[in-house]
Design a protein around this motif. Structure first.
Motif, PDB file in Angstrom:
ATOM      1  N   GLU A 242      35.438  52.637  60.344  1.00 22.79           N
ATOM      2  CA  GLU A 242      34.349  52.878  60.520  1.00 22.79           C
ATOM      3  C   GLU A 242      33.747  54.468  60.376  1.00 22.79           C
ATOM      4  O   GLU A 242      32.801  55.217  60.059  1.00 22.79           O
ATOM      5  N   HIS A 243      35.317  54.872  60.583  1.00 22.35           N
ATOM      6  CA  HIS A 243      34.701  56.883  59.521  1.00 22.35           C
ATOM      7  C   HIS A 243      35.432  56.512  58.553  1.00 22.35           C
ATOM      8  O   HIS A 243      36.010  57.776  57.641  1.00 22.35           O
ATOM      9  N   ASP A 244      35.429  55.381  57.634  1.00 20.33           N
ATOM     10  CA  ASP A 244      35.699  55.450  55.826  1.00 20.33           C
ATOM     11  C   ASP A 244      37.593  56.482  55.806  1.00 20.33           C
ATOM     12  O   ASP A 244      37.222  57.461  54.647  1.00 20.33           O
ATOM     13  N   ILE A 245      38.785  55.803  57.075  1.00 24.30           N
ATOM     14  CA  ILE A 245      39.624  57.039  56.625  1.00 24.30           C
ATOM     15  C   ILE A 245      40.354  55.718  56.263  1.00 24.30           C
ATOM     16  O   ILE A 245      40.333  54.579  56.405  1.00 24.30           O
ATOM     17  N   GLN A 246      41.224  55.949  55.143  1.00 26.10           N
ATOM     18  CA  GLN A 246      42.177  54.674  55.016  1.00 26.10           C
ATOM     19  C   GLN A 246      43.240  54.707  54.925  1.00 26.10           C
ATOM     20  O   GLN A 246      44.224  55.916  54.941  1.00 26.10           O
ATOM     21  N   LEU A 247      43.660  54.095  55.503  1.00 28.15           N
ATOM     22  CA  LEU A 247      45.104  53.221  56.637  1.00 28.15           C
ATOM     23  C   LEU A 247      46.209  52.645  55.262  1.00 28.15           C
ATOM     24  O   LEU A 247      45.813  51.772  54.905  1.00 28.15           O
TER      25      LEU A 247
END
Length: 253
Positions: A242-247
């Motif tokens: 949802e927060h456009d964080i790359q895991l």
């Protein structure tokens, strides 16, 4: 089992799991609840643990010595550091945070051409043999337990640096409390670095999820890359999506 040995094992168990209920400790150590209560009370009085509803938790207001932290979960830290370092390119201006996982990055950066800003005392020393690493210290007072430099006086100087990529550490992270740290002296430096950096990488092993320490230095949605060793639960998977964080999950070797 001798009382002193049992108390030491209780302390190690709670430090490993961050929290534990009294019933859980009764089952693990096969003693009565009254015995567990007395043992736990001794650890609380020492300042090692704190009481929480139904059990105990690590007292993060007491900083754990760096040398104790560095030996815990060593393989996971190395894999996380390797994965994070793969995003560093020659010519980058990067920040290396204090912490045992970020320290492991030196092995994977030593042959690159970089400018490195850091408050990590051991990283400064370990980088000395590698001429391609141009190291800038944040300076300030040496926090001996965390082997890091911290100073409110140098914040303005730090704000003047243009940082491509910051590689940050944390004592614990959670969606509610964000990215947390045990040292008040370090927290303002961390806040400034997160705000100044084009890309922020957070390096945390699986044991730090759903944990929190004394101070929050940024919210989780201020992170661009979350680097860890195991796929987190669905709540975190949904949050990063949802927060456009790359895991980034470090390869297991």
């Amino acid at each position: 089992m001798l009382k002193t040995k049992r108390i030491k094992q209780i302390q190690e168990y709670v430090f490993e799991h961050q929290t534990a209920s009294l019933d859980e400790l009764v089952n693990v150590f096969d003693v009565s609840k009254n015995t567990i209560r007395r043992d736990v009370q001794e650890l609380v009085e020492r300042g090692e643990l704190k009481k929480v509803y139904g059990g105990v938790a690590v007292n993060h207001t007491t900083l754990e010595p760096f040398n104790d932290r560095i030996t815990r979960h060593q393989q996971e830290k190395t894999l996380i550091a390797k994965a994070a370092a793969s995003y560093v390119e020659d010519g980058d201006i990067i920040f290396i945070d204090s912490g045992t996982t970020t320290l492991e990055m030196i092995e994977f950066l030593k042959n690159k051409q970089l400018t490195i800003i850091t408050n990590n005392f051991d990283f400064m020393i370990d980088s000395f043999p590698f001429p391609g690493l141009n190291v800038i210290s944040t300076g300030g007072m040496l926090e001996r337990k965390t082997k890091s430099f911290a100073s409110f006086k140098n914040i303005e100087l730090l704000k003047s640096y243009n940082i491509n990529k910051a590689f940050m550490a944390a004592t614990g992270i959670s969606i509610a409390n964000g990215v947390t740290n045990s040292s008040p002296l370090e927290s303002e430096i961390k806040q400034v670095v997160v705000e100044k950096s084009a890309e922020v990488f957070l390096l945390v092993d699986r044991h730090k999820f759903d944990k929190y320490a004394l101070m929050t230095y940024c919210s989780l949605d201020q992170i661009h890359y979350l680097v860890t060793d195991t796929m987190p639960d669905k709540t975190y998977q949904e949050y990063v999506r949802e927060h456009d964080i790359q895991l980034i999950i470090a390869d297991q070797e």
